[in-house]
Design an enzyme around this catalytic site. Structure first.
Site, PDB file in Angstrom:
ATOM      1  N   HIS A 187       0.831  -1.208   0.000  1.00  9.05           N
ATOM      2  CA  HIS A 187       0.000   0.000   0.000  1.00  9.05           C
ATOM      3  C   HIS A 187       0.871   1.265   0.000  1.00  9.05           C
ATOM      4  O   HIS A 187       0.448   2.321   0.480  1.00  9.05           O
ATOM      5  CB  HIS A 187      -0.943   0.041   1.210  1.00  9.05           C
ATOM      6  CG  HIS A 187      -1.830  -1.142   1.337  1.00  9.05           C
ATOM      7  ND1 HIS A 187      -3.097  -1.193   0.784  1.00  9.05           N
ATOM      8  CD2 HIS A 187      -1.633  -2.344   1.941  1.00  9.05           C
ATOM      9  CE1 HIS A 187      -3.649  -2.360   1.045  1.00  9.05           C
ATOM     10  NE2 HIS A 187      -2.771  -3.088   1.746  1.00  9.05           N
ATOM     11  N   SER A 317      15.447  19.111 -16.607  1.00  8.27           N
ATOM     12  CA  SER A 317      14.593  20.296 -16.567  1.00  8.27           C
ATOM     13  C   SER A 317      15.209  21.415 -17.382  1.00  8.27           C
ATOM     14  O   SER A 317      16.436  21.573 -17.428  1.00  8.27           O
ATOM     15  CB  SER A 317      14.395  20.763 -15.121  1.00  8.27           C
ATOM     16  OG  SER A 317      13.700  21.996 -15.071  1.00  8.27           O
ATOM     17  N   LYS A 323      18.797  18.983 -12.192  1.00  7.90           N
ATOM     18  CA  LYS A 323      17.737  18.001 -12.025  1.00  7.90           C
ATOM     19  C   LYS A 323      17.900  16.873 -13.044  1.00  7.90           C
ATOM     20  O   LYS A 323      18.130  17.117 -14.228  1.00  7.90           O
ATOM     21  CB  LYS A 323      16.367  18.649 -12.194  1.00  7.90           C
ATOM     22  CG  LYS A 323      15.197  17.800 -11.708  1.00  7.90           C
ATOM     23  CD  LYS A 323      13.903  18.618 -11.747  1.00  7.90           C
ATOM     24  CE  LYS A 323      12.769  17.917 -11.045  1.00  7.90           C
ATOM     25  NZ  LYS A 323      12.386  16.657 -11.690  1.00  7.90           N
ATOM     26  N   GLU A 330      10.071   6.167 -17.443  1.00 11.47           N
ATOM     27  CA  GLU A 330       8.935   6.969 -17.912  1.00 11.47           C
ATOM     28  C   GLU A 330       8.585   6.616 -19.351  1.00 11.47           C
ATOM     29  O   GLU A 330       7.402   6.463 -19.696  1.00 11.47           O
ATOM     30  CB  GLU A 330       9.267   8.455 -17.798  1.00 11.47           C
ATOM     31  CG  GLU A 330       9.310   8.974 -16.372  1.00 11.47           C
ATOM     32  CD  GLU A 330       9.766  10.411 -16.271  1.00 11.47           C
ATOM     33  OE1 GLU A 330       9.703  10.959 -15.161  1.00 11.47           O
ATOM     34  OE2 GLU A 330      10.199  10.993 -17.297  1.00 11.47           O
TER      35      GLU A 330
END
Length: 463
Positions: A187, A317, A323, A330
């Site tokens: 969970h 980014s 970053k 993805e």
């Protein structure tokens, strides 16, 4: 239209680009279906040309084509298969007549015209797209056969090897991280500890099951409708054409193809393609699960889990310097989502078998081959660019484990669930290691608690 020549078919004359190998029926399809601008996949076209070659060789053997004509067709097919820009000769939109007749005739016209150019045929001796290239065939068995054969080739040459490669990479990585213990999560909440290699071997087991399922479908997808012609009866085909064709195609591809016991079923339905698509969708679900696990494990590096660091592949980014994002997981997750969508379209297409013919064949072919390609590339990319090179952040793993109150589960057989729950809540509230609170709230000596709460021991199961 400029620089054209006049071609004719059973419906009359039509202007065709002068340098095009295709003829009137292909041009009609170009004019009739300006829908997506997307052409049939290259794998499909290459397989279709190979099927025409196999048909010519089978007809030559059965003496339903004279040797000279069959040889001319074979030579034209070989020329096309050697051409890097093969798709330029096949401009028909994916969204066309549902039987794929336009694409079949596109192939027939291109092969016939090229054969005539190469052989220098004279009037009355020319290779004809219908009478010769399409001899003993119909679009209604050629296109279903091409769907099965092209999918079979891609499974054998691309998808199954790609899954196997990913399984091997995960296995190697699991061996290298077997000494790391981490907080398990159910969970998305802290749970009992697991070893890093146990998490990875779970992925491997999922992939092994998916590979097993896909391989179990190979005999069905290697069963062909060819020989059924228009509706499944085999009209206009030699009685031995189906078997001879399947044997010939097997020799050309190195894959064992067999003729259908019932051509009616394979022409009127696409059940096997639907089933295979479902299996590939299931693989997509597995890859999405693995990708999302990697994204969570890599999250941070400061405010997330930060359990692993994926290879830094590109700036993450355009505005935030330094970053770096988990771009491979993805991309694979998006590819997986697309495959799930493809499967929905194929499922709808499978429902369009009306009486003796399915009429969504080109769309089914395009989506099925797209799914196989996406999953083949995704397996390779995920393994080579993400899993193989990630590093483990041991300090973060140990920090989380030391304060994980769920470790108290190991004390249940000794002190009981209620007492253990009380200790866990106190540890949460006071942000203290569970062993300190347990030592305070029970009569168990520290040495015994250290043995009972040892995270690595808890990954081995048992009491």
């Amino acid at each position: 239209m400029t620089n054209t020549r006049t071609e004719s078919d059973s419906m009359g004359e039509l202007e065709v680009p002068s340098d095009a190998l295709y003829g009137a029926q292909t041009q009609r399809a170009i004019n009739n279906f300006p829908l997506s601008g997307e052409r049939m996949p290259l794998t499909f076209i290459r397989t279709l040309v190979t099927i025409k070659k196999a048909a010519a060789l089978a007809n030559k053997k059965l003496e339903t084509l004279n040797a000279g004509t069959a040889d001319a067709i074979q030579q034209a097919c070989d020329t096309l298969l050697d051409e890097l820009e093969l798709q330029q000769h096949f401009p028909v939109d994916v969204f066309q007549t549902g039987s794929g007749t336009s694409t079949n005739m596109n192939a027939n016209e291109v092969i016939a015209n090229l054969a005539n150019q190469q052989q220098g045929k004279h009037e009355g001796e020319a290779v004809h797209p219908n009478d010769h290239v399409n001899n003993g065939q119909s679009s209604n068995d050629v296109i279903p056969t091409t769907i099965h054969a092209s999918a079979a080739i891609e499974l054998t040459e691309s998808l199954i090897p790609a899954i196997s490669r990913l399984i091997d990479i995960i296995g190697t990585k699991a061996n290298s991280v077997s000494d790391y213990c981490k907080t398990g999560r159910t969970h998305l909440m802290d749970a009992m500890p697991v070893r890093m290699d146990q998490s990875l071997r779970a992925w491997s087991a999922q992939l092994s099951q998916q590979r097993k399922t896909i391989k179990s479908l190979q005999p069905a997808i290697q069963t062909l409708a060819q020989g059924g012609t228009a509706v499944g009866t085999g009209v206009n085909a030699h009685p031995d054409f189906a078997a001879t064709f399947a044997s010939t195609l097997s020799d050309l591809t190195g894959i064992t193809f067999t003729p259908a016991d019932n051509c009616f079923a394979l022409i009127s339905s696409q059940d096997t393609a639907v089933t295979l698509s479902g299996a590939i969708k299931s693989l997509a679900v597995t890859l999405m699960k693995i990708s999302n696990d990697l994204r969570w494990m890599n999250s941070g590096p400061l405010a997330g889990l930060g359990e692993v660091s994926l290879p830094a592949l590109q700036p993450g980014s355009s505005i935030m310097p330094g970053k770096v994002n988990p771009v491979i997981p993805e991309a694979v997750a998006m590819a997986s989502a697309q495959v799930i969508g493809n499967d929905a379209a194929i499922t709808v297409g499978g429902q369009s078998g009306n009486f003796e013919l399915n009429v969504m064949l080109p769309m089914i072919a395009d989506n099925l081959l797209s799914s196989i390609k996406l999953m083949s590339n995704s397996c390779v990319l995920l393994g080579e660019q993400a899993i193989k090179g990630f590093t483990v952040n041991q300090e973060n793993l140990e920090k989380a484990l030391a304060k994980n109150p769920i470790l108290v589960t190991a004390l249940n057989p000794v002190i009981g669930y209620e007492k253990a729950a009380k200790i866990a809540k106190q540890a949460y509230k006071e942000a203290r290691p569970i062993i300190d609170v347990a030592e305070q709230e029970t009569d168990l000596p520290r040495e015994e608690l250290e043995k009972l709460l040892n995270p690595t021991k808890l990954t081995q199961g048992g009491l």
